[in-house]
Design a protein around this motif. Structure first.
Motif, short mmCIF file in Angstrom:
data_model
loop_
_atom_site.label_atom_id
_atom_site.label_comp_id
_atom_site.label_asym_id
_atom_site.label_seq_id
_atom_site.Cartn_x
_atom_site.Cartn_y
_atom_site.Cartn_z
N LEU A 1 -66.83 -35.95 25.36
CA LEU A 1 -67.09 -36.15 26.78
C LEU A 1 -68.49 -35.65 27.15
CD1 LEU A 1 -65.94 -37.21 29.43
CD2 LEU A 1 -64.98 -34.93 29.85
N ALA A 2 -68.84 -34.47 26.62
CA ALA A 2 -70.19 -33.93 26.87
C ALA A 2 -71.26 -34.86 26.29
CB ALA A 2 -70.31 -32.54 26.27
N GLU B 1 -70.94 -41.55 16.18
CA GLU B 1 -72.30 -42.00 16.49
C GLU B 1 -72.74 -41.54 17.87
OE1 GLU B 1 -72.52 -46.00 13.66
OE2 GLU B 1 -71.69 -46.13 15.71
N VAL B 2 -71.81 -41.50 18.81
CA VAL B 2 -72.13 -40.97 20.13
C VAL B 2 -72.49 -39.49 20.04
CG1 VAL B 2 -71.09 -40.36 22.36
CG2 VAL B 2 -70.85 -42.68 21.46
N LEU B 3 -71.80 -38.76 19.17
CA LEU B 3 -72.11 -37.34 18.98
C LEU B 3 -73.52 -37.15 18.41
CD1 LEU B 3 -68.72 -35.97 17.53
CD2 LEU B 3 -69.57 -35.76 19.88
N ASP C 1 -70.08 -48.09 32.65
CA ASP C 1 -71.19 -48.79 33.29
C ASP C 1 -71.75 -48.02 34.48
OD1 ASP C 1 -72.92 -50.89 33.09
OD2 ASP C 1 -71.73 -52.26 34.30
N GLY C 2 -71.36 -46.77 34.61
CA GLY C 2 -71.82 -45.95 35.72
C GLY C 2 -71.73 -44.49 35.32
N PRO C 3 -71.56 -43.60 36.30
CA PRO C 3 -71.45 -42.17 36.00
C PRO C 3 -70.26 -41.90 35.07
CG PRO C 3 -71.78 -42.53 38.34
CD PRO C 3 -71.52 -43.86 37.76
N ILE C 4 -70.39 -40.88 34.24
CA ILE C 4 -69.31 -40.48 33.35
C ILE C 4 -68.50 -39.38 34.04
CG2 ILE C 4 -68.70 -39.63 31.06
CD1 ILE C 4 -70.22 -42.28 31.00
N SER C 5 -67.23 -39.64 34.29
CA SER C 5 -66.38 -38.65 34.96
C SER C 5 -65.85 -37.66 33.93
CB SER C 5 -65.22 -39.35 35.67
OG SER C 5 -64.25 -39.79 34.73
N ASP C 6 -64.98 -36.77 34.39
CA ASP C 6 -64.39 -35.79 33.48
C ASP C 6 -63.19 -36.35 32.71
OD1 ASP C 6 -66.23 -33.86 34.18
OD2 ASP C 6 -64.99 -33.06 35.82
N ASN C 7 -62.85 -37.60 33.01
CA ASN C 7 -61.73 -38.25 32.33
C ASN C 7 -62.29 -39.27 31.35
OD1 ASN C 7 -59.44 -39.56 31.48
ND2 ASN C 7 -58.84 -40.32 33.51
N LEU C 8 -62.08 -39.05 30.07
CA LEU C 8 -62.62 -39.92 29.03
C LEU C 8 -62.16 -41.36 29.20
CD1 LEU C 8 -64.35 -39.74 26.40
CD2 LEU C 8 -62.19 -39.61 25.15
#
Length: 645
Positions: A232-233, A221-223, A259-266
């Motif tokens: 991640l993208a 669903e996120v995709l 709850d904030g920025p999405i880092s490169d670590n899932l």
């Protein structure tokens, strides 16, 4: 507390869910194709409907905004939601369209064939006119669902609700709820397909993201909500379009809250670990998950706590067959979190199942005054083998129903015990009074050790009982009986109890000890302890009057310790005269667990003898029984007023 927060807290509703409302029909045969399913279990369904039930069970004040048909299935949804404590004033009755259906089978632990019957269905006709501004403003949050953005008019209805909610300071929750075939991307037989990429759907859903405060979805669903093919993208795309808290559901792996920025670590979020359980049916797990998360999120809990509650609720749903009916209550959830379970298949945990059953009963019955006309052998003896008199017994039982109705006069808390040997027409008559509590006996009259009437195979007998008919089973059980006798009695009671739970019916266990041994202040408490030791936790106990307040205090202590969720005790009469019952009622009124009485021969003995002999008309028989029943009702209620004073 700021003025804005105080205003939100003062709103009458915590949550309004918007969208699908269906009747779910789930195959009861497990491990087979939908083509081969022979019978189905019925419940309310549809993502927002399930969530309205789940959040209500968990203690939130929830409501549903949808449409249902002007027919039996639509009325079922409305009535069931009312039983669950869900506000239904936002449900619009559509006179032109039928209520939607969803039909499913459990083919294996990874295959769940699903058919949606939604062609021009009622909830798909939801429109802007159905969205009342006052109604939306009455809630602290609304929940919109992905499927209802798939049609222009349902899309417009949800967007209107979003606009009003934001203007009133309410939160907007988005359950992505992606069903490809409901967007026209798959065939009718692909209802269980969870993901088909679609640029058109993604572009449409992305326009919703900026208005949301909470977005919840599975990996697929996120995709679809982002239009990306990499998880991640996809999360980063959603974050670029929305400041909302994002919850990624990962099935048995639990969830991650961002709850904030999405880092490169899932994994760089608040990880809520899943619970190791056996998968029985995945459908509805997401709705249970959302219910648990919202209970925490809307009450200001840390995300880690909300995630734990969400994952636990999801585990319950995955381990059981249906959707809304399987979501835990707040009491059940706390019991599980405090005690855990030795079973990976939670549906096999007797302790948890009892809490679930006892906290989701169809209605509350704080008081019960019943006329018992389930007697068979006593009336047969009165007929003396005369076939003409035996043939008249069913008609007499109908008169007893009329007598009880006359005294009840529409008031709650009344009921009948009626057999299905001579009471078929009486059962039909009693069932027309929807407020009546009805119980039916299964024991062979007079049997000791206990035997069942007609057949020892209860499963085949109970399957066609109405869902709100209570099973009544009488055992002449004394704690001083020989061990073999007690073992035989307990085995039969245990089979009745297990059958009741399997078919979803309440059970009343009647214990009469005084006919086969001494009865003192400790006899019945000892008997109850032995039956509880055997794993019996009936909804009701039916017990003979006790001679003292000491006896009732001891009975109270046993029930409160062994099963505080028991509905309580009703008194039986044993053909005792009014003055004797008056003394028994007075002693029982000191008890916390006695909720009323179920008396028979004291009420109908004289009338049955005279009526069968042709010495009393129908009206005279009704009046005689009504007078005796009414006297006991007045006595019981009068004792209650004295106790309260």
């Amino acid at each position: 507390m700021s003025q804005t927060n105080r205003t939100q807290a003062d709103k009458p509703l915590d949550l309004i869910t918007i969208g699908r409302a269906s009747v779910d029909l789930y195959g009861q045969q497990i491990g087979t194709r939908l083509e081969d399913v022979a019978s189905f279990a019925k419940s309310v369904g549809g993502c927002p409907t399930n969530i309205s039930v789940g959040t209500a069970r968990l203690g939130l004040k929830s409501a549903l905004l949808t449409r249902v048909g002007k027919e039996q299935m639509g009325r079922f949804i409305r009535e069931q939601l009312q039983r669950e404590g869900v506000e239904t004033k936002g449900i619009v009755t559509d006179p032109e369209r039928l209520t939607a259906l969803a039909i499913l089978s459990v083919e294996s632990d990874h295959s769940f064939p699903l058919l949606f019957y939604r062609d021009n269905c009622a909830d798909n006709a939801l429109c802007e006119d159905d969205v009342s501004e006052d109604f939306i403003r009455s809630a602290r949050a609304i929940l919109v669902t992905g499927t209802h953005f798939s049609k222009p008019h349902t899309d417009a209805a949800q967007r209107k609700a979003i606009r009003i909610a934001k203007e009133s300071g309410a939160k907007v929750v988005f359950d992505i709820d992606y069903r490809p075939n409901l967007w026209g991307l798959a065939g009718h037989d692909a209802g269980d397909n969870r993901y088909i990429a679609s640029e058109k759907v993604s572009a449409h859903l992305k326009t919703v993201l900026a208005d949301c405060h909470l977005i919840v979805g599975t990996e697929e669903e996120v995709l679809i909500a982002s239009g990306d093919s990499d998880l991640l993208a996809a999360l980063k795309t959603i974050r670029a379009n929305s400041k909302a808290t994002i919850v990624l559901k990962r099935g048995p792996m639990g969830c991650i809250v961002y709850d904030g920025p999405i880092s490169d670590n899932l994994e760089d979020g608040i990880v809520g670990k899943g619970f190791p359980i056996e998968v029985y049916n995945v459908l509805g797990a997401g709705d249970a998950f959302m219910s648990g998360f919202l209970r925490g999120w809307l009450t200001g809990e840390p995300h880690a706590t909300s995630a734990t509650w969400a994952n636990a609720c999801g585990a319950f749903a995955v381990s059981r067959l249906l959707c809304a009916p399987e979501i835990p209550t707040w009491t059940e959830l706390q019991f599980f979190l405090e005690n855990g379970s030795k079973e990976k298949a939670l549906r096999k945990d007797e302790a948890i199942n009892h809490v679930h059953w006892a906290t989701t009963r169809r209605r509350d019955i704080p008081q019960l005054m019943a006329l018992a006309i389930d007697h068979r052998s006593q009336l047969e003896d009165l007929a003396g083998g005369n076939p003409d008199l035996l043939a008249r017994i069913p008609a007499f039982k109908v008169l007893a129903v009329k007598a009880a109705e006359r005294i009840a006069n529409g008031r709650p808390g009344f009921g009948m015990l009626i057999d299905d040997k001579y009471g078929r027409e009486a059962l039909f008559a009693a069932a027309r009074n929807k407020d009546f509590w009805i119980a039916k006996p299964i024991e062979l009259p007079g049997s000791r050790p206990l035997q069942f009437e007609f057949s020892q195979d209860l499963g085949s007998r109970l399957i066609d009982w109405p869902v709100d008919h209570c099973i009544k089973v009488l055992s002449f059980y004394h704690p001083d009986d020989p061990a073999e006798m007690k073992a035989a009695q307990i085995a039969k009671l245990r089979s009745a109890f297990e059958a009741a739970r399997k078919v979803g019916r309440e059970i009343l266990i009647e214990i009469i000890a005084g006919k086969h041994g001494a009865l003192d202040d400790h006899t019945i408490p000892r008997a109850l302890n032995e039956l509880y030791d055997a794993g019996l936790k009936p909804d009701w106990w039916k017990l003979e009057p006790q001679a003292s307040r000491t006896a009732w205090a001891a009975i109270d202590a046993v029930i409160e310790q062994r099963d505080p969720l028991c509905r309580g005790v009703v008194l039986l009469g044993l053909e005792a005269p009014y003055d004797v019952l008056k003394e028994g009622f007075a002693a029982a009124r000191t008890s916390k667990t006695v909720k009323g009485f179920a008396v028979g021969r004291t009420i109908f003995a004289d009338a049955s003898k005279a009526w069968l002999a042709g010495e009393m008309t129908d009206e005279q028989a009704i009046a005689d029984m009504a007078g005796k029943f009414g006297a006991l009702v007045d006595l019981w209620l009068g004792l209650a007023e004295t106790k309260a004073a």
